[in-house]
Design a protein around this motif. Structure first.
Motif, mmCIF file in Angstrom:
data_model
loop_
_atom_site.group_PDB
_atom_site.id
_atom_site.type_symbol
_atom_site.label_atom_id
_atom_site.label_comp_id
_atom_site.label_asym_id
_atom_site.label_seq_id
_atom_site.Cartn_x
_atom_site.Cartn_y
_atom_site.Cartn_z
ATOM 1 N N ILE A 2 0.847 -1.195 0.000
ATOM 2 C CA ILE A 2 0.000 0.000 0.000
ATOM 3 C C ILE A 2 0.884 1.248 0.000
ATOM 4 O O ILE A 2 1.817 1.369 0.788
ATOM 5 C CB ILE A 2 -0.929 -0.002 1.236
ATOM 6 C CG1 ILE A 2 -1.846 -1.223 1.211
ATOM 7 C CG2 ILE A 2 -1.750 1.276 1.279
ATOM 8 C CD1 ILE A 2 -2.726 -1.340 2.439
ATOM 9 N N GLU A 3 0.592 2.190 -0.877
ATOM 10 C CA GLU A 3 1.458 3.354 -1.094
ATOM 11 C C GLU A 3 1.671 4.186 0.161
ATOM 12 O O GLU A 3 2.775 4.634 0.448
ATOM 13 C CB GLU A 3 0.865 4.237 -2.201
ATOM 14 C CG GLU A 3 1.710 5.468 -2.511
ATOM 15 C CD GLU A 3 1.108 6.308 -3.620
ATOM 16 O OE1 GLU A 3 1.676 7.366 -3.921
ATOM 17 O OE2 GLU A 3 0.059 5.904 -4.174
ATOM 18 N N HIS A 4 0.613 4.432 0.940
ATOM 19 C CA HIS A 4 0.730 5.327 2.098
ATOM 20 C C HIS A 4 1.144 4.600 3.379
ATOM 21 O O HIS A 4 1.185 5.211 4.452
ATOM 22 C CB HIS A 4 -0.583 6.086 2.335
ATOM 23 C CG HIS A 4 -1.800 5.205 2.345
ATOM 24 N ND1 HIS A 4 -2.100 4.379 3.399
ATOM 25 C CD2 HIS A 4 -2.769 5.024 1.423
ATOM 26 C CE1 HIS A 4 -3.217 3.732 3.139
ATOM 27 N NE2 HIS A 4 -3.651 4.089 1.933
ATOM 28 N N VAL A 5 1.452 3.304 3.306
ATOM 29 C CA VAL A 5 1.991 2.588 4.451
ATOM 30 C C VAL A 5 3.496 2.815 4.491
ATOM 31 O O VAL A 5 4.209 2.487 3.539
ATOM 32 C CB VAL A 5 1.668 1.085 4.384
ATOM 33 C CG1 VAL A 5 2.476 0.313 5.431
ATOM 34 C CG2 VAL A 5 0.178 0.858 4.614
ATOM 35 N N THR A 6 3.988 3.408 5.565
ATOM 36 C CA THR A 6 5.408 3.771 5.646
ATOM 37 C C THR A 6 6.258 2.701 6.323
ATOM 38 O O THR A 6 7.463 2.658 6.118
ATOM 39 C CB THR A 6 5.572 5.101 6.405
ATOM 40 O OG1 THR A 6 4.976 4.987 7.706
ATOM 41 C CG2 THR A 6 4.881 6.235 5.639
ATOM 42 N N SER A 7 5.643 1.857 7.149
ATOM 43 C CA SER A 7 6.406 0.767 7.761
ATOM 44 C C SER A 7 5.462 -0.314 8.273
ATOM 45 O O SER A 7 4.314 -0.034 8.635
ATOM 46 C CB SER A 7 7.288 1.271 8.915
ATOM 47 O OG SER A 7 6.517 1.548 10.055
ATOM 48 N N GLU A 52 -1.933 8.018 5.882
ATOM 49 C CA GLU A 52 -3.332 8.287 5.527
ATOM 50 C C GLU A 52 -4.209 7.273 6.250
ATOM 51 O O GLU A 52 -4.462 6.184 5.753
ATOM 52 C CB GLU A 52 -3.543 8.188 4.009
ATOM 53 C CG GLU A 52 -2.691 9.120 3.179
ATOM 54 C CD GLU A 52 -3.149 10.564 3.296
ATOM 55 O OE1 GLU A 52 -4.295 10.784 3.753
ATOM 56 O OE2 GLU A 52 -2.375 11.460 2.938
ATOM 57 N N ILE A 53 -4.693 7.642 7.428
ATOM 58 C CA ILE A 53 -5.350 6.662 8.277
ATOM 59 C C ILE A 53 -6.693 6.191 7.735
ATOM 60 O O ILE A 53 -7.012 4.991 7.782
ATOM 61 C CB ILE A 53 -5.505 7.213 9.725
ATOM 62 C CG1 ILE A 53 -5.933 6.107 10.684
ATOM 63 C CG2 ILE A 53 -6.468 8.388 9.765
ATOM 64 C CD1 ILE A 53 -4.921 5.042 10.902
ATOM 65 N N GLU A 54 -7.525 7.099 7.224
ATOM 66 C CA GLU A 54 -8.850 6.690 6.758
ATOM 67 C C GLU A 54 -8.766 5.762 5.548
ATOM 68 O O GLU A 54 -9.400 4.697 5.529
ATOM 69 C CB GLU A 54 -9.709 7.924 6.453
ATOM 70 C CG GLU A 54 -9.993 8.792 7.678
ATOM 71 C CD GLU A 54 -10.674 8.023 8.788
ATOM 72 O OE1 GLU A 54 -11.427 7.065 8.498
ATOM 73 O OE2 GLU A 54 -10.459 8.365 9.962
ATOM 74 N N PRO A 55 -7.987 6.116 4.497
ATOM 75 C CA PRO A 55 -7.841 5.171 3.374
ATOM 76 C C PRO A 55 -7.236 3.843 3.824
ATOM 77 O O PRO A 55 -7.557 2.795 3.256
ATOM 78 C CB PRO A 55 -6.905 5.911 2.418
ATOM 79 C CG PRO A 55 -7.101 7.350 2.727
ATOM 80 C CD PRO A 55 -7.341 7.406 4.204
ATOM 81 N N PHE A 56 -6.362 3.893 4.825
ATOM 82 C CA PHE A 56 -5.753 2.648 5.288
ATOM 83 C C PHE A 56 -6.809 1.675 5.794
ATOM 84 O O PHE A 56 -6.798 0.487 5.466
ATOM 85 C CB PHE A 56 -4.737 2.930 6.394
ATOM 86 C CG PHE A 56 -4.207 1.680 7.037
ATOM 87 C CD1 PHE A 56 -3.222 0.925 6.409
ATOM 88 C CD2 PHE A 56 -4.719 1.222 8.244
ATOM 89 C CE1 PHE A 56 -2.746 -0.253 6.982
ATOM 90 C CE2 PHE A 56 -4.251 0.064 8.829
ATOM 91 C CZ PHE A 56 -3.265 -0.681 8.191
ATOM 92 N N PHE A 57 -7.714 2.165 6.629
ATOM 93 C CA PHE A 57 -8.741 1.279 7.170
ATOM 94 C C PHE A 57 -9.649 0.734 6.069
ATOM 95 O O PHE A 57 -10.095 -0.417 6.120
ATOM 96 C CB PHE A 57 -9.569 2.002 8.237
ATOM 97 C CG PHE A 57 -8.887 2.081 9.575
ATOM 98 C CD1 PHE A 57 -8.431 0.936 10.208
ATOM 99 C CD2 PHE A 57 -8.691 3.293 10.203
ATOM 100 C CE1 PHE A 57 -7.797 0.989 11.439
ATOM 101 C CE2 PHE A 57 -8.063 3.363 11.436
ATOM 102 C CZ PHE A 57 -7.617 2.213 12.056
#
Length: 307
Positions: free
Chosen positions: A248-253, A269-274
């Protein structure tokens, strides 16, 4: 709402030790939580508000008064100090009664107010025992009683939850909420951040004698938009889930704990992550059993700000 506290470039130092440095802020009133690590300057700030000490520089006005050595102001403020100083040769009742006499109340009125305040603080029959034998929690209740007995406009409490058991903490927080609902201003400092958060959303964060952040917890949280958000996940197939999340692009670690199979994920990006986590759970069938975002709490907000 009128301004309760106005500090402008407020400084206080003790020899070479700086307690506060260039602190400028306005507190509008109501119930306010003051938080910060040990040595942040919380106690110094509260002593200045209570009028116990004089600023080394800058200006401070509380309820329209300059607090230090201001007898007229002292009628309007109640202070719960952090220090354990208390008259150990007296009973709790005698301590509060004596201080009410110093406030100028007659004997019968001082006794009535002492009893009423000790009832509100929850001290019980222990009020008639010498304070030398009090537990820390009982001393806290006595200090709180003397601060509220003269019905001030402002209560200033420095670490009032220290030494109290969970029931005692809940009682005191309930009392502060009740006092605030009656229109009395309250400023409370504590290291028990989640309990302060449960009392009021209005927070002042100070660190190294300076203002770090101020406002509602939700507003302070928005200051952290540049920081990754952490999510803790447990799953029956943690390695397969980790592999999917890394893409996932916005996952940094993504960190995997081999001992229990849990994942610690950081995302910008917490909301798109969920949203994507839900899709991954359905597609990959990794058996997610728990998801928690611990940095939504005030504790984590503070850690981020001072870290």
């Amino acid at each position: 709402m009128s301004e309760l506290v106005v500090a402008d470039k407020l400084g206080r130092w003790y020899g070479q030790v700086v307690g506060l440095s260039e602190l400028s802020l306005t507190i509008e009133g109501g119930v306010t939580g003051l938080v910060g690590p040990n040595g942040a300057g919380k106690s110094t700030f509260l002593k200045l508000i209570a009028g116990e000490i004089k600023p080394s520089r800058g200006s401070l006005r509380v309820l329209g008064h300059r607090p230090f050595a201001n007898r007229a102001y002292f009628e309007h403020v109640g202070f719960v100090p952090q220090q354990e100083a208390i008259y150990e040769s007296m009973t709790g009742f005698e301590v509060v009664e004596f201080l009410m006499r110093l406030h100028g109340f007659g004997a019968s009125e001082a006794q009535r107010r002492a009893d009423a305040a000790l009832d509100r603080a929850g001290l019980g029959e222990a009020r008639h025992r010498k304070t030398a034998g009090y537990s820390k929690g009982m001393r806290q209740r006595t200090k709180l009683a003397q601060a509220i007995a003269h019905e001030p406009q402002l209560i200033v409490a420095d670490e009032p939850l220290n030494g109290l058991d969970p029931v005692g903490r809940a009682d005191i927080l309930r009392l502060f909420a009740e006092i605030g609902a009656q229109g009395v201003h309250v400023i409370v400092s504590s290291h028990v951040l989640h309990e302060i958060e449960s009392l009021t959303p209005n927070i002042v964060l100070i660190h190294r004698g300076r203002l770090f952040a101020q406002g509602a917890v939700s507003d302070i949280r928005r200051l952290l938009s540049r920081h990754p958000r952490r999510v803790e996940i447990r799953a029956r197939e943690p390695r397969r889930l980790a592999a999917a999340l890394i893409g996932i692009e916005h996952v940094t670690s993504v960190k995997l704990a081999p001992s229990d199979g849990s994942l610690s994920v950081e995302t910008s990006e917490i909301e798109p992550f969920f949203t994507e986590l839900t899709s991954i759970a359905a597609r990959e069938r990794v058996g997610i059993t728990a998801v928690e975002s611990p940095d939504a709490s005030l504790e984590a907000v503070f850690d981020y700000l001072v870290g």
